[in-house]
Write a protein that holds these residues in place. Structure first.
Motif, short mmCIF file in Angstrom:
data_model
loop_
_atom_site.label_atom_id
_atom_site.label_comp_id
_atom_site.label_asym_id
_atom_site.label_seq_id
_atom_site.Cartn_x
_atom_site.Cartn_y
_atom_site.Cartn_z
N TYR A 197 3.71 7.84 10.63
CA TYR A 197 3.31 6.83 9.64
C TYR A 197 2.04 6.16 10.14
CZ TYR A 197 5.45 3.50 12.93
OH TYR A 197 5.77 2.78 14.05
N GLY A 198 1.42 5.39 9.24
CA GLY A 198 0.18 4.69 9.59
C GLY A 198 -1.06 5.44 9.15
N MET A 199 -2.18 4.70 9.03
CA MET A 199 -3.50 5.26 8.72
C MET A 199 -3.50 6.07 7.43
SD MET A 199 -4.77 6.20 12.60
CE MET A 199 -6.47 6.60 12.14
N GLY A 200 -2.75 5.61 6.44
CA GLY A 200 -2.81 6.23 5.12
C GLY A 200 -1.55 6.92 4.67
N GLU A 201 -0.68 7.25 5.60
CA GLU A 201 0.63 7.83 5.31
C GLU A 201 0.55 9.29 4.85
OE1 GLU A 201 3.11 6.11 6.38
OE2 GLU A 201 1.70 4.49 6.74
N GLN A 202 1.68 9.97 5.09
CA GLN A 202 1.84 11.33 4.61
C GLN A 202 3.28 11.52 4.11
OE1 GLN A 202 3.22 14.47 6.42
NE2 GLN A 202 2.83 15.48 4.48
N VAL A 203 4.26 11.57 5.00
CA VAL A 203 5.64 11.77 4.57
C VAL A 203 6.17 10.54 3.85
CG1 VAL A 203 6.70 10.98 6.72
CG2 VAL A 203 7.89 12.64 5.31
N CYS A 323 2.65 0.37 17.69
CA CYS A 323 3.86 0.03 16.95
C CYS A 323 5.09 0.57 17.68
CB CYS A 323 3.80 0.61 15.53
SG CYS A 323 2.48 -0.03 14.50
N GLU A 324 5.31 0.05 18.88
CA GLU A 324 6.43 0.56 19.68
C GLU A 324 7.77 0.30 19.02
OE1 GLU A 324 8.11 0.44 24.30
OE2 GLU A 324 6.55 -0.97 23.64
N THR A 325 7.88 -0.82 18.29
CA THR A 325 9.17 -1.19 17.69
C THR A 325 9.38 -0.58 16.31
OG1 THR A 325 8.17 -3.24 16.90
CG2 THR A 325 9.36 -3.32 19.00
N GLY A 326 8.45 0.22 15.85
CA GLY A 326 8.69 0.97 14.64
C GLY A 326 8.03 0.43 13.38
N LEU A 327 8.24 1.16 12.30
CA LEU A 327 7.62 0.86 11.02
C LEU A 327 8.10 -0.45 10.43
CD1 LEU A 327 6.03 1.56 8.45
CD2 LEU A 327 7.86 3.12 7.80
N VAL A 328 9.39 -0.70 10.48
CA VAL A 328 9.96 -1.90 9.84
C VAL A 328 9.38 -3.17 10.45
CG1 VAL A 328 12.08 -3.22 9.51
CG2 VAL A 328 12.08 -0.76 9.11
N ASP A 329 9.31 -3.24 11.77
CA ASP A 329 8.81 -4.45 12.43
C ASP A 329 7.31 -4.62 12.28
OD1 ASP A 329 11.34 -5.00 13.23
OD2 ASP A 329 11.09 -4.39 15.32
N ASN A 330 6.60 -3.57 11.93
CA ASN A 330 5.13 -3.62 11.85
C ASN A 330 4.64 -3.31 10.44
OD1 ASN A 330 4.21 -3.81 14.88
ND2 ASN A 330 5.86 -2.31 14.84
N ILE A 331 5.45 -3.64 9.43
CA ILE A 331 5.11 -3.27 8.06
C ILE A 331 3.82 -3.92 7.58
CG2 ILE A 331 6.49 -5.13 7.05
CD1 ILE A 331 6.00 -1.52 5.69
N GLU A 332 3.53 -5.15 8.05
CA GLU A 332 2.30 -5.83 7.61
C GLU A 332 1.07 -5.06 8.09
OE1 GLU A 332 0.37 -8.69 5.40
OE2 GLU A 332 2.55 -8.42 5.62
N LEU A 333 1.06 -4.67 9.37
CA LEU A 333 -0.05 -3.89 9.93
C LEU A 333 -0.18 -2.54 9.24
CD1 LEU A 333 -2.17 -3.16 12.12
CD2 LEU A 333 -0.27 -2.41 13.55
N VAL A 334 0.95 -1.86 9.08
CA VAL A 334 0.93 -0.53 8.46
C VAL A 334 0.49 -0.63 7.01
CG1 VAL A 334 2.33 1.48 7.87
CG2 VAL A 334 2.71 0.31 10.03
N GLY A 335 0.92 -1.69 6.32
CA GLY A 335 0.50 -1.88 4.93
C GLY A 335 -1.00 -2.09 4.82
N GLU A 336 -1.58 -2.85 5.74
CA GLU A 336 -3.04 -3.06 5.74
C GLU A 336 -3.77 -1.75 6.02
OE1 GLU A 336 -3.85 -6.16 8.50
OE2 GLU A 336 -2.91 -7.74 7.28
N GLU A 337 -3.25 -0.95 6.96
CA GLU A 337 -3.85 0.36 7.24
C GLU A 337 -3.81 1.24 6.00
OE1 GLU A 337 -2.99 1.12 12.00
OE2 GLU A 337 -1.70 2.05 10.50
N TYR A 338 -2.69 1.19 5.31
CA TYR A 338 -2.52 2.00 4.10
C TYR A 338 -3.56 1.62 3.05
CZ TYR A 338 -0.21 4.04 0.01
OH TYR A 338 0.07 4.76 -1.13
N GLN A 339 -3.71 0.32 2.83
CA GLN A 339 -4.70 -0.14 1.86
C GLN A 339 -6.11 0.33 2.23
OE1 GLN A 339 -2.99 -4.51 1.46
NE2 GLN A 339 -4.69 -4.19 0.09
N LYS A 340 -6.46 0.16 3.50
CA LYS A 340 -7.81 0.52 3.95
C LYS A 340 -8.04 2.01 3.84
CE LYS A 340 -10.96 -0.02 7.87
NZ LYS A 340 -11.10 -0.54 9.26
N ALA A 341 -7.07 2.81 4.30
CA ALA A 341 -7.23 4.27 4.29
C ALA A 341 -7.30 4.82 2.88
CB ALA A 341 -6.07 4.92 5.06
#
Length: 693
Positions: A197-203, A323-341
Motif C-alpha cells: 500500500y502507499g504511493m497511489g495504491e494497487q491492490v 509505516c511500521e504499525t500498518g495501514l490502519v494506524d497511518n491512514i492519514e499519511l497514506v491518504g495524502e500519498e494517494y491524493q498526491k499520486a
C-alpha cells in the motif's frame, strides 16, 4: 528492440547498477524511485547528516509500455527487448530485481533470467545478486500450529501456496536453490512481500477509489472481514530490498511485512473514513468476483488470512520504518500519498454577486463538473445543528470522551439561543465558527469546495480565512497551513444591473420567490445591503485581491445566462481541468449510451427532415408544373380571344362584300364545269362585281 533512454547522473565507482523489471508498473516504479533517491554512503540513521550527493544506485529496467508514466529517476529504459538483448543488459548489472507481485506473466521471465544468469556465472566480471520480490500468497494455504502464533520466515519451508500462486512458490524454490551454488559469486534472495500500500495504491485501489467517489455509500467487506491481511508500505518494502543489497544477509528467504495484524474489516473501515465517517457493509465473498474493478488476483489477496511476523528484517536490519504499525494506524499519511499520486487535488472557489444574479445555479454546475462540496450558509447551519442534535441524542454516558459530548451540547444551545435572539440568524462569532468547521472538514479539505455567496464582507472574509503569518528561516513571510488549505484559489464575481435583477425576480415562480426569500421588501433590502457593502473602502473582493487572487468578473444580461454553456465554459477555462477522477466505467457506459441515443435521435431527425424536404420539393415541383400548365392554357385562351376579336371586322366585311358573289361564282363553276375553272371564276367575279361602277 530495446529502446534505452539515458539520463546524465553523477557517476561514482561505488554506485551499484540495479535492474528492475516492469519499471513502469506500480510496485517496481515505487521501488526504483526509493532506491534511486538513496545517497551513497548514507545509512538509515544518518539521513540528516551531510553526505556526498552521489546516488548509491543507478536504476535501469524494462518497461511494458502499458502505462504513460514519467520515471526520470531511471537511468535506462528497455522497451520489449528480446532474450539475447535482455541477458546482455542483466550481465551489465550488479543487482537484478524481479518483482512478480503484480503480473503473473513475469514469473516465466524471472525464471528464465535467474537460470540464464546462473548459466553465465563463468563470465561474471564481479559478484552479482538476484532478488525475487514475491508475495505472501505463497503462504496463503499454510496451516498454523497455533492460531495466535504468527508465521515467521524462519519456517518458510512449511509454507503452502494459494492454488493460483503455485508458479510463484515453484519459482521461489528455484531461486533459493540456484543461490546455494556459489553465494560469493551469485547470491539470490526471496523477499515475500505483504500486500503493498502507499504511493497511489494497487491492490487496495478499489477501496480508496470507492471511498473517494462515493463517500455516502457503503463500501463492501467481502466475507466476514475477520481475516488478517499482512501488509507493508511500498517505501518500507524498498527499504528492505535496499538493506538486502547493502548487507547481503545470511538468510536467503525474508518476509517483508509490517507489525500490524489488521483484519480486512479494519482496513476497509479506515479507508472508508478518508472523506467521511466510514460506512461498510459485509457481503458474501462470492460477490467480489462480480466486481469489474477487482481482478481475481486482487480478490485472492484481499481474502487471505495470515498472521505473520518478519523476524529476519527486525533482527538483521535497522530500518527507518515509514509505516511500521500498518495501514490502519497511518491512514492519514497514506491518504495524502494517494491524493498526491493520483492527482486528486482540491479545488476551492468562491462565487460572489448580488441576490438573484444566478450564483446558486453557477455554483451547482461548478460543483457537479469538478465534483466539489457545494456550500451555502443556510444548508451549513442546518447541517451543523442536525449533526449536533444527533451527537447529543446518541451520546454514551459511559463513554470516555465526555468532554466532547458536553461541548456539542453547549454549542447546540448557543446556536439555538443566537438564532432565537437574532430572528433566525446567527451572530458573526458563531457564524464564523460554523463555517470554519465546515471548511476544515475532510470533504472540503480533500475534495475542495464552492462557496455560494459567502463571505459577504471584508471583515467576514478576513475572519473566515484568517491565517496568522510567520517568518521562515530566510525571513520571508509565510501563511500557515490552515490559510493555504482554506483560502479559495479562484473567485468568481457575477454582476447585473438593479433593473435587470428586479425584473428577473418579478418573473420568478412563486415557489422560488418563497424558497429564496425574494419577496419585494426582503429582496430590495438585501440588494441595498449588497450594494452598500461593495461601496465601502474595504470590500470582500479587495480582500481576495490583497491575497493575490484575481477575480473573474462576468456580467449577466439575460435570465438564461447562468445556464448558458458559453458562460460556464469561460469559468471552466479559468479553473482548468478537474483534479479528480474521470467518469467511472458505469458513467462512461451511460455517457456513451446517451451519446449514442442522441446520435440516433439526431440522425432520425435529419432523415425525417430530409424526407419532409423531399416531399415538399416534390409538392412544389407538382404545384409549379400545374401552375405553368394553367398559365399556358390561360395565355392560349387569351391569344385566341384576341385573335378572334381582331378577326371579327374582317369576317363581317368578307361576308357582306365578297362571300355572296364568290359563293354564286363557285356554284356556277360547279354547274358549268369548265375546262379552266379558275379562269371561269375570275371572269364571273369581274362581270358580277357589285362594286363595278
Amino acid at each position: 528492440m530495446a529502446e534505452p533512454r539515458m539520463e546524465k547522473l553523477k557517476v561514482s565507482p561505488h554506485v551499484r547498477r540495479v535492474f528492475i523489471n516492469n519499471i513502469d508498473s506500480y510496485a517496481s516504479k515505487c521501488i526504483a524511485q526509493c532506491l534511486s533517491e538513496r545517497v551513497a554512503g548514507q545509512t538509515e540513521t544518518e539521513e540528516e547528516e551531510e553526505r556526498v550527493k552521489t546516488r548509491a544506485f543507478h536504476v535501469v529496467g524494462t518497461v511494458s509500455g502499458k502505462y504513460d508514466v514519467d520515471i526520470p529517476y531511471v537511468l535506462e529504459e528497455y522497451l520489449q527487448p528480446n532474450r539475447d538483448e535482455l541477458l546482455a543488459k542483466l550481465m551489465d548489472c550488479d543487482v537484478v530485481i524481479y518483482n512478480i507481485t503484480q503480473y503473473a506473466e513475469q514469473v516465466d521471465e524471472a525464471l528464465w533470467a535467474v537460470s540464464a544468469l546462473h548459466n553465465e556465472m563463468g563470465r561474471f566480471s564481479g559478484s552479482k545478486m538476484f532478488i525475487l520480490v514475491s508475495t505472501v500468497m505463497t503462504w496463503a494455504c499454510s496451516k498454523p500450529i497455533d492460531p495466535d502464533v504468527p508465521f515467521t520466515d524462519e519456517i518458510f519451508w512449511l509454507r503452502q501456496a494459494h492454488p493460483n500462486f503455485k508458479p510463484h512458490i515453484d519459482l521461489e524454490e528455484k531461486v533459493v536453490k540456484i543461490g546455494k551454488t556459489n553465494r560469493t559469486l551469485f547470491s539470490t534472495y526471496v523477499v515475500a512481500s505483504g500486500l503493498q500500500y502507499g504511493m497511489g495504491e494497487q491492490v487496495f485501489h478499489y477501496l480508496f477509489k470507492a471511498s473517494w467517489l462515493w463517500p455516502e455509500s457503503e463500501i463492501p467487506v467481502f466475507g466476514d472481514g475477520t481475516n488478517i491481511v499482512p501488509t507493508i508500505h511500498i517505501s518500507d518494502l524498498a527499504s528492505v530490498i535496499q538493506n538486502v543489497i547493502e548487507h547481503q544477509p545470511k538468510p536467503y528467504y525474508l518476509l517483508a511485512v509490517d507489525s500490524s495484524n489488521n483484519t480486512l474489516e479494519d482496513i476497509v473501515k479506515e479507508v472508508a473514513s478518508i472523506i467521511r465517517p466510514g460506512k461498510v457493509q459485509k457481503r458474501p465473498f462470492e460477490e467480489a468476483f462480480l466486481n469489474k474493478d477487482l481482478s481475481t488476483r486482487e480478490i485472492d489477496s484481499l481474502l487471505v488470512n495470515l498472521r505473520m511476523e518478519a523476524v529476519h528484517i527486525k533482527e538483521l536490519f535497522s530500518i527507518n520504518w515509514l509505516c511500521e504499525t500498518g495501514l490502519v494506524d497511518n491512514i492519514e499519511l497514506v491518504g495524502e500519498e494517494y491524493q498526491k499520486a493520483r492527482g486528486l487535488l482540491p479545488i476551492r472557489l468562491c462565487v460572489l454577486g448580488p441576490p438573484a444574479v444566478g450564483k446558486s445555479t453557477v455554483s451547482r454546475k461548478i460543483s457537479e463538473y469538478y465534483k466539489l462540496q457545494y456550500i451555502t450558509l443556510k444548508e451549513t447551519i442546518s447541517e451543523t445543528i442536525s449533526q449536533l442534535e444527533d451527537n447529543v441524542r446518541n451520546a454514551d454516558p459511559d463513554a470516555e470522551n465526555k468532554d466532547s459530548a458536553a461541548e456539542d451540547k453547549e454549542l447546540l444551545n448557543s446556536l439555538r439561543d443566537s438564532m432565537k435572539q437574532n430572528g433566525g440568524f446567527l451572530d458573526d462569532q458563531l457564524l464564523m465558527k460554523v463555517m470554519k468547521n465546515k471548511l476544515v472538514s475532510n470533504p472540503c479539505r480533500k475534495q475542495g469546495f464552492v462557496l455560494d455567496g459567502f463571505p459577504k464582507t471584508y471583515e467576514q472574509a478576513q475572519e473566515l480565512f484568517y491565517a496568522e503569518e510567520h517568518e521562515s528561516e530566510d525571513g520571508a513571510s509565510q501563511m500557515s497551513s490552515y490559510g493555504k488549505k482554506m483560502m479559495p484559489e479562484f473567485v468568481l464575481c457575477l454582476g447585473a444591473s438593479d433593473v435587470f435583477l428586479k425584473d428577473r425576480v418579478m418573473m420568478l415562480p412563486e415557489r422560488l420567490v418563497q424558497e429564496h426569500n425574494y419577496e419585494q421588501k426582503h429582496f430590495l433590502r438585501r440588494l441595498a445591503r449588497y450594494r452598500g457593502n461593495n461601496e465601502k473602502e474595504k470590500t470582500v473582493v479587495k480582500y481576495f485581491a490583497e491575497q493575490d487572487i484575481t477575480p473573474l468578473y462576468l456580467e449577466i444580461t439575460s435570465s438564461d445566462e447562468p445556464d448558458c454553456p458559453l458562460l460556464m465554459q469561460k469559468i471552466f477555462d479559468m479553473v482548468d481541468q478537474p483534479r479528480n477522477y474521470g467518469l467511472t466505467s458505469q458513467e462512461v457506459e451511460e455517457e456513451e449510451r446517451r451519446k449514442a441515443e442522441e446520435k440516433m435521435s439526431r440522425e432520425a431527425q435529419e432523415k425525417a427532415e430530409e424526407r419532409k424536404e423531399a416531399e415538399e420539393a416534390k409538392h412544389r415541383a407538382a404545384h409549379l408544373e400545374e401552375s405553368t400548365k394553367s398559365l399556358e392554357e390561360m395565355m392560349k385562351q387569351k391569344e385566341e380571344e384576341v385573335l378572334e376579336a381582331k378577326s371579327l371586322p374582317m369576317r363581317n366585311y368578307l361576308m357582306e362584300h365578297v362571300m355572296p358573289t364568290l359563293t354564286r361564282g363557285l356554284m356556277e363553276c360547279c354547274t358549268a364545269r369548265p375546262e379552266d375553272p379558275v379562269d371561269f371564276l375570275a371572269e364571273f367575279l369581274l362581270k358580277n362585281n357589285p362594286c363595278n361602277y
